[in-house]
Design an enzyme around this catalytic site. Structure first.
Site, PDB file in Angstrom:
ATOM      1  N   CYS A  46      -4.320  -0.304   1.595  1.00 44.16           N
ATOM      2  CA  CYS A  46      -4.433  -0.747   0.213  1.00 44.16           C
ATOM      3  C   CYS A  46      -3.538   0.079  -0.692  1.00 44.16           C
ATOM      4  O   CYS A  46      -2.941   1.050  -0.267  1.00 44.16           O
ATOM      5  CB  CYS A  46      -5.863  -0.566  -0.287  1.00 44.16           C
ATOM      6  SG  CYS A  46      -7.066  -1.460   0.672  1.00 44.16           S
ATOM      7  N   TYR A  71       7.636   1.829   7.901  1.00 43.53           N
ATOM      8  CA  TYR A  71       7.457   0.441   7.492  1.00 43.53           C
ATOM      9  C   TYR A  71       6.717   0.259   6.171  1.00 43.53           C
ATOM     10  O   TYR A  71       7.103  -0.556   5.342  1.00 43.53           O
ATOM     11  CB  TYR A  71       6.677  -0.310   8.581  1.00 43.53           C
ATOM     12  CG  TYR A  71       6.178  -1.674   8.146  1.00 43.53           C
ATOM     13  CD1 TYR A  71       7.041  -2.768   8.117  1.00 43.53           C
ATOM     14  CD2 TYR A  71       4.873  -1.852   7.712  1.00 43.53           C
ATOM     15  CE1 TYR A  71       6.601  -4.010   7.689  1.00 43.53           C
ATOM     16  CE2 TYR A  71       4.426  -3.095   7.285  1.00 43.53           C
ATOM     17  CZ  TYR A  71       5.296  -4.165   7.271  1.00 43.53           C
ATOM     18  OH  TYR A  71       4.864  -5.378   6.833  1.00 43.53           O
ATOM     19  N   ASN A  74      -7.941   3.815  -0.576  1.00 48.57           N
ATOM     20  CA  ASN A  74      -6.972   3.335   0.399  1.00 48.57           C
ATOM     21  C   ASN A  74      -7.210   4.145   1.666  1.00 48.57           C
ATOM     22  O   ASN A  74      -7.231   5.357   1.611  1.00 48.57           O
ATOM     23  CB  ASN A  74      -5.552   3.585  -0.140  1.00 48.57           C
ATOM     24  CG  ASN A  74      -4.475   3.502   0.933  1.00 48.57           C
ATOM     25  OD1 ASN A  74      -3.481   4.216   0.886  1.00 48.57           O
ATOM     26  ND2 ASN A  74      -4.641   2.627   1.897  1.00 48.57           N
ATOM     27  N   GLY A  75      -7.417   3.450   2.764  1.00 51.23           N
ATOM     28  CA  GLY A  75      -7.626   4.165   4.015  1.00 51.23           C
ATOM     29  C   GLY A  75      -8.787   3.583   4.772  1.00 51.23           C
ATOM     30  O   GLY A  75      -9.198   2.443   4.518  1.00 51.23           O
ATOM     31  N   GLY A 129      -1.059  -4.528  -0.404  1.00 54.47           N
ATOM     32  CA  GLY A 129      -2.238  -5.369  -0.299  1.00 54.47           C
ATOM     33  C   GLY A 129      -2.088  -6.622  -1.128  1.00 54.47           C
ATOM     34  O   GLY A 129      -1.794  -6.540  -2.320  1.00 54.47           O
TER      35      GLY A 129
END
Ligand code: AMP
Length: 486
Positions: A16, A259, A118-119, A42
């Site tokens: 995210c 990426y 996020n995670g 996201g």
């Protein structure tokens, strides 16, 4: 992520983007912009919670892109206040319920509290079971709700102490932003696996964001990365730093460089774009091959292909054109659609390929679907030879720390060696950058197995954070493909 718990197939785990602002004027408008710059992290849903000067919270969340949800002036106007937190949720094939869209908000005895992260927590399920036994009623299936309940039941009195109490119980990779009446809070897990940066606005306000590209869009000056295991408390007095976990050598996610991050971001002091070019140059040195043209698989393969071409002295050409109005193929749920998705997304630029020996550069092979289709397409356009070069080592293990990777059994490199993979994707040759080469491109002498500078579990299986919730399953997965006798 897709490496799901056996009993839990609605995949509440996601990569995210997070954003937070304190003393930002129109905080919601800045947050919408920040989230827009983080849209690559996201695309499934977006949400903003703001805090006004009277201590009232306002929330708006929706499925879809930031622009779909926060494009209207009246929505932004309804999110009053000069402080806010926001979140972009990654699309997985799992449940897309609005109740899972972050930031999550709860009323505590100390007042309102919003949190977005996020995670991925690796003991969320174990904690959840214990919390439910104690009477906590979960409203969503997202890991973030675990933070809410742990804070609620904490016996400490200040918000910060309660949050620290909660963070000491969770395992996993997280970067979070939280907001209450007294402060904007940012935190990174003890190994700093996921990114979080601090920026300053011209008016003296502060911004927290997953990546520096979100600081740029709101005109905030980069101050620094939040450190591994650090909590920052931001209010009108400034920024206070707390390090409740002591000091650890960080293990930042190496895949962000390969990426995931936007190329114009700078992560942990290292610019992503230049790193990708250096990886490409390393790749050319390690596995150069006589060729007429270097062609990236756009967009993620572009900087690495530029680096490869410059190092090899071979012309760089856009031999594949990408349609920008199609989402990432990876996120499509079925194999059939995924195959179609590649065709929708990429087309051959025939004059650049016909009769030529082509080096194709992409950032990774996950299931191998993209590579197989692209190689076929390039051959169909008349290429004489197709040599695939990949700017990451083979992805042999699932990520449990917040990058969406399929289960190990679906990873092509977990089942096949490089020669077999070359045959399956139909390339004349295939090579991946070595792990040491990747570390060299990141400015290190190579990978120090005793002290690796990054989380590289997807390439090594070296999981630095316990996989509590997956343990049985993970052990099975980890042993699944060990050569006999090991
Ligand atoms: P695959 O077709 O499964 O081999 O996927 C490889 C392609 O997906 C590469 O071109 C990458 O750019 C992209 N990719 C790799 N990892 C991810 C990820 N976690 N989310 C979305 N796309 C990804």
């Amino acid at each position: 992520m897709n490496a799901t718990l056996p009993w839990d197939d609605d995949k509440p785990h996601e990569e995210c983007g997070v954003f937070g602002v304190w003393n930002g004027g129109d905080a919601a408008a800045l947050t919408a912009l920040g989230l827009h710059a983080l849209q690559h992290r996201g695309q499934e849903a977006a949400g903003i919670v703001s805090l006004d000067e009277g201590g009232r919270f306002h929330a708006h969340k929706g499925l879809g892109l930031v622009g779909d949800n926060f494009g209207e002036a009246k929505v932004i106007a309804s999110l009053r206040g000069s402080a806010a937190v926001g979140h972009n949720r990654y699309a997985t094939t799992g449940e897309t319920a609005l109740r899972n869209v972050q930031p999550l908000y709860a009323d505590f005895e100390f007042g309102g509290f919003a949190v977005a992260h996020n995670g991925n927590l690796t003991n969320a399920h174990a904690l959840k079971r214990a919390l439910v036994r104690r009477g906590c009623l979960f409203q969503s299936t997202t890991d973030s709700e675990v933070f809410i309940h742990l804070i609620a039941i904490s016996l400490y009195s200040t918000v910060l102490d309660r949050l620290i109490d909660a963070l000491k119980q969770v395992q996993g990779a997280y970067s979070l932003v939280a907001l209450h009446d007294g402060a904007l809070i940012g935190a990174r897990d003890p190994l700093g696996v996921r990114p979080l940066v601090l920026g300053r606005l011209a008016n003296g306000g502060y911004v927290l964001a997953s990546e520096t590209c979100a600081l740029d869009i709101v005109g905030a000056e980069f101050v620094r990365d939040i450190e591994a295991g650090e909590i920052v408390v931001i209010n009108d007095e400034g920024v206070r730093s707390v390090k409740p976990f002591g000091r650890h050598a960080g293990r930042f996610c190496i895949f962000e460089y390969i990426y995931f991050a936007r190329p114009d971001s700078v992560m942990e002091g290292t610019p992503v774009y230049e790193t990708r070019k250096r990886i490409g140059a390393e790749l050319a040195r390690e596995s150069g091959v006589p060729a007429d043209v270097v062609v990236p698989v756009p967009d993620s393969g572009v900087p690495a292909a530029m680096g490869y071409a410059a190092e090899a002295g071979i012309p760089f050409e856009l031999g594949i054109i990408r349609n920008h109005y199609v989402g990432r193929t990876f996120i499509e749920p079925t194999d059939q659609i995924r195959h179609l998705g590649v065709k929708l997304k990429h087309s051959a630029n025939r004059p650049m390929l016909e009769g030529r020996r082509v080096v194709l550069v992409d950032d990774s092979i996950v299931r191998g679907t993209t590579s197989r289709k692209i190689v076929e397409m390039v051959r169909h356009a008349g290429a004489k030879e197709v040599h695939m070069r990949i700017s990451s080592p083979p992805t042999t293990h699932s990520c449990y720390y917040g990058i969406d990777t399929p289960e190990r059994a679906e990873l092509m490199a977990a089942k096949h060696d490089v020669a077999e993979m070359a045959r399956i994707i139909g390339a004349d040759s295939l090579a991946f950058i070595s792990l040491d080469g990747l570390y060299r491109a990141l400015g290190q002498p190579g990978r120090d197995a005793a002290k690796p500078g990054f989380c590289d579990a997807c390439f090594t299986g070296d999981y630095a954070i316990p996989l509590t919730d997956w343990q049985d399953n993970a052990d099975r997965q980890l042993s699944l493909l060990q050569p006999a006798g090991q």
